[in-house]
Motif scaffolding. Sequence first.
Motif, PDB file in Angstrom:
ATOM      1  N   SER A   1       0.831  -1.208   0.000  1.00 43.44           N
ATOM      2  CA  SER A   1       0.000   0.000   0.000  1.00 43.44           C
ATOM      3  C   SER A   1       0.862   1.252   0.000  1.00 43.44           C
ATOM      4  N   ALA A   2       1.959   1.223   0.768  1.00 41.92           N
ATOM      5  CA  ALA A   2       2.867   2.369   0.812  1.00 41.92           C
ATOM      6  C   ALA A   2       3.529   2.587  -0.544  1.00 41.92           C
ATOM      7  N   ILE A   3       3.920   1.503  -1.192  1.00 44.65           N
ATOM      8  CA  ILE A   3       4.538   1.616  -2.516  1.00 44.65           C
ATOM      9  C   ILE A   3       3.550   2.224  -3.513  1.00 44.65           C
ATOM     10  N   ALA A   4       2.316   1.722  -3.497  1.00 44.53           N
ATOM     11  CA  ALA A   4       1.297   2.229  -4.423  1.00 44.53           C
ATOM     12  C   ALA A   4       1.005   3.709  -4.168  1.00 44.53           C
ATOM     13  N   ARG A   5       0.895   4.077  -2.913  1.00 50.05           N
ATOM     14  CA  ARG A   5       0.599   5.475  -2.573  1.00 50.05           C
ATOM     15  C   ARG A   5       1.761   6.393  -2.955  1.00 50.05           C
ATOM     16  N   PHE A   6       2.974   5.940  -2.673  1.00 49.00           N
ATOM     17  CA  PHE A   6       4.139   6.758  -3.008  1.00 49.00           C
ATOM     18  C   PHE A   6       4.234   6.950  -4.513  1.00 49.00           C
ATOM     19  N   TYR A   7       4.016   5.884  -5.271  1.00 49.72           N
ATOM     20  CA  TYR A   7       4.079   5.998  -6.732  1.00 49.72           C
ATOM     21  C   TYR A   7       3.013   6.958  -7.242  1.00 49.72           C
ATOM     22  N   SER A   8       1.818   6.896  -6.662  1.00 52.28           N
ATOM     23  CA  SER A   8       0.735   7.775  -7.090  1.00 52.28           C
ATOM     24  C   SER A   8       1.035   9.237  -6.775  1.00 52.28           C
ATOM     25  N   ASP A   9       1.616   9.493  -5.604  1.00 51.82           N
ATOM     26  CA  ASP A   9       1.898  10.867  -5.169  1.00 51.82           C
ATOM     27  C   ASP A   9       3.177  11.436  -5.771  1.00 51.82           C
ATOM     28  N   HIS A  10       4.124  10.552  -6.137  1.00 49.74           N
ATOM     29  CA  HIS A  10       5.438  11.007  -6.617  1.00 49.74           C
ATOM     30  C   HIS A  10       5.836  10.220  -7.870  1.00 49.74           C
ATOM     31  N   PRO A  11       5.082  10.388  -8.962  1.00 48.50           N
ATOM     32  CA  PRO A  11       5.322   9.579 -10.166  1.00 48.50           C
ATOM     33  C   PRO A  11       6.662   9.835 -10.839  1.00 48.50           C
ATOM     34  N   ARG A  12       7.330  10.927 -10.506  1.00 53.50           N
ATOM     35  CA  ARG A  12       8.605  11.255 -11.162  1.00 53.50           C
ATOM     36  C   ARG A  12       9.814  10.820 -10.339  1.00 53.50           C
ATOM     37  N   VAL A  13       9.560  10.165  -9.224  1.00 56.39           N
ATOM     38  CA  VAL A  13      10.648   9.610  -8.412  1.00 56.39           C
ATOM     39  C   VAL A  13      10.866   8.157  -8.822  1.00 56.39           C
ATOM     40  N   ASP A  14      12.108   7.779  -9.028  1.00 50.62           N
ATOM     41  CA  ASP A  14      12.433   6.386  -9.344  1.00 50.62           C
ATOM     42  C   ASP A  14      12.384   5.568  -8.057  1.00 50.62           C
ATOM     43  N   LEU A  15      11.467   4.609  -8.015  1.00 45.53           N
ATOM     44  CA  LEU A  15      11.309   3.751  -6.837  1.00 45.53           C
ATOM     45  C   LEU A  15      11.807   2.355  -7.196  1.00 45.53           C
ATOM     46  N   ASN A  16      12.921   1.969  -6.604  1.00 45.06           N
ATOM     47  CA  ASN A  16      13.543   0.679  -6.907  1.00 45.06           C
ATOM     48  C   ASN A  16      13.410  -0.251  -5.707  1.00 45.06           C
ATOM     49  N   ILE A  17      12.617  -1.326  -5.868  1.00 40.30           N
ATOM     50  CA  ILE A  17      12.396  -2.307  -4.812  1.00 40.30           C
ATOM     51  C   ILE A  17      13.105  -3.595  -5.211  1.00 40.30           C
ATOM     52  N   HIS A  18      14.063  -4.023  -4.396  1.00 43.80           N
ATOM     53  CA  HIS A  18      14.798  -5.260  -4.650  1.00 43.80           C
ATOM     54  C   HIS A  18      14.409  -6.286  -3.590  1.00 43.80           C
ATOM     55  N   THR A  19      14.227  -7.543  -3.998  1.00 40.95           N
ATOM     56  CA  THR A  19      13.965  -8.607  -3.036  1.00 40.95           C
ATOM     57  C   THR A  19      15.162  -9.552  -2.999  1.00 40.95           C
ATOM     58  N   ASN A  20      15.498  -9.995  -1.784  1.00 47.51           N
ATOM     59  CA  ASN A  20      16.659 -10.859  -1.643  1.00 47.51           C
ATOM     60  C   ASN A  20      16.643 -11.504  -0.266  1.00 47.51           C
ATOM     61  N   HIS A  21      17.641 -12.345   0.006  1.00 43.21           N
ATOM     62  CA  HIS A  21      17.789 -12.941   1.326  1.00 43.21           C
ATOM     63  C   HIS A  21      18.451 -11.932   2.266  1.00 43.21           C
ATOM     64  N   SER A  22      18.366 -12.214   3.554  1.00 40.62           N
ATOM     65  CA  SER A  22      18.868 -11.272   4.560  1.00 40.62           C
ATOM     66  C   SER A  22      20.330 -10.906   4.352  1.00 40.62           C
ATOM     67  N   ASP A  23      21.171 -11.908   4.126  1.00 39.24           N
ATOM     68  CA  ASP A  23      22.601 -11.631   3.955  1.00 39.24           C
ATOM     69  C   ASP A  23      22.855 -10.722   2.763  1.00 39.24           C
ATOM     70  N   GLN A  24      22.126 -10.976   1.670  1.00 39.67           N
ATOM     71  CA  GLN A  24      22.310 -10.156   0.470  1.00 39.67           C
ATOM     72  C   GLN A  24      21.782  -8.738   0.681  1.00 39.67           C
ATOM     73  N   ILE A  25      20.701  -8.606   1.446  1.00 35.23           N
ATOM     74  CA  ILE A  25      20.166  -7.275   1.743  1.00 35.23           C
ATOM     75  C   ILE A  25      21.185  -6.467   2.537  1.00 35.23           C
ATOM     76  N   LEU A  26      21.788  -7.101   3.540  1.00 34.89           N
ATOM     77  CA  LEU A  26      22.813  -6.413   4.322  1.00 34.89           C
ATOM     78  C   LEU A  26      23.996  -6.021   3.446  1.00 34.89           C
ATOM     79  N   GLU A  27      24.370  -6.907   2.541  1.00 35.28           N
ATOM     80  CA  GLU A  27      25.481  -6.619   1.631  1.00 35.28           C
ATOM     81  C   GLU A  27      25.157  -5.431   0.734  1.00 35.28           C
ATOM     82  N   MET A  28      23.910  -5.367   0.244  1.00 31.18           N
ATOM     83  CA  MET A  28      23.490  -4.252  -0.609  1.00 31.18           C
ATOM     84  C   MET A  28      23.510  -2.936   0.164  1.00 31.18           C
ATOM     85  N   LEU A  29      23.149  -2.984   1.434  1.00 29.42           N
ATOM     86  CA  LEU A  29      23.196  -1.780   2.264  1.00 29.42           C
ATOM     87  C   LEU A  29      24.633  -1.320   2.472  1.00 29.42           C
ATOM     88  N   TYR A  30      25.502  -2.254   2.848  1.00 26.10           N
ATOM     89  CA  TYR A  30      26.895  -1.898   3.117  1.00 26.10           C
ATOM     90  C   TYR A  30      27.609  -1.427   1.856  1.00 26.10           C
TER      91      TYR A  30
END
Length: 306
Positions: free
Chosen positions: A108-137
């Motif tokens: 719901s937050a993703i849908a609302r954000f896209y509707s309110d801010h259509p010119r912002v690039d919203l990149n959602i990545h799915t992964n395992h916990s270790d890979q998410i931490l690696e992407m953050l670091y």
Amino acid sequence: MDTNQLQAFDMITRQRSFSKAARALDISQPTISMRLQALEQAVGGALFVRGGSRLELTELGRSFLPYARQALAALADGIEIAQQTKQGARGIVSIATLPALTTDFVASAIARFYSDHPRVDLNIHTNHSDQILEMLYDGRVKLGLLNWPLFSRFGLTPILRFREPLIAVAHPSHPLAQERSITSQRMVSEGRPYWRLKWGPDANLWHARLITAGQTVTSIPVHSAHDLVLRGLGVVLLARPLVTADLAAGRLVELAVKDLPSFARESVLVCLSREESRLSTATRTFIAILREEGREFVHPTGSSRT
């Protein structure tokens, strides 16, 4: 060569007059003449034919004019985008999350954000916990949505914590759905089958105590279990937000399990501690929307630093 020189050249061309161009730019005529002279030195020759009743471009001036205007237009676009980025209307929001956490109020937050801010690039990545931490670091994403508690919290700052209650659900046609009250043991032994999901250490220990030798209990992903109970097969514990619409529409029913502990799916939104003060306006806006969409499940002790 600078922007003032390009603006002077462009305005003189449009006005066909040094004096009119100077007035349009709110500068003196000597100033605009100096700017043009400096530009001519930079490009290597005269841009206007001096003398005569009309001000005409030289061949060099005609060839250079389109590029000067392109540069001014690009600069204007850049300034506009920079201002919009500062205001949160432009920019990039990058998040890495566990697949199971992309539903419910997060969607719901993703849908609302896209509707309110259509010119912002919203990149959602799915992964395992270790890979998410690696992407953050590595700086590939600015936000991470992970299960709580975090076993590795080095250099991370929790921004929002969520606690979504788990409830037992089944299809309305399931035999256990007809019971006014059942025990956890019956839910597991008569689930036909009971779909076991990994909801954390406490739930895992509870499952281990309930399951007896010879019982058939299948461990599957959250989305698969949800789909299977919708088809009328089995019983499962799911986060309440995931099945709110199904319960309201009568596609699923909540089982009255009288001794079911108060388990919950717990998650946390994090960022790198060193990046917390540098999060973009767009990213902070997304966090605010996520907080609002999930306000019912925000942990009482969760922090918000946006």
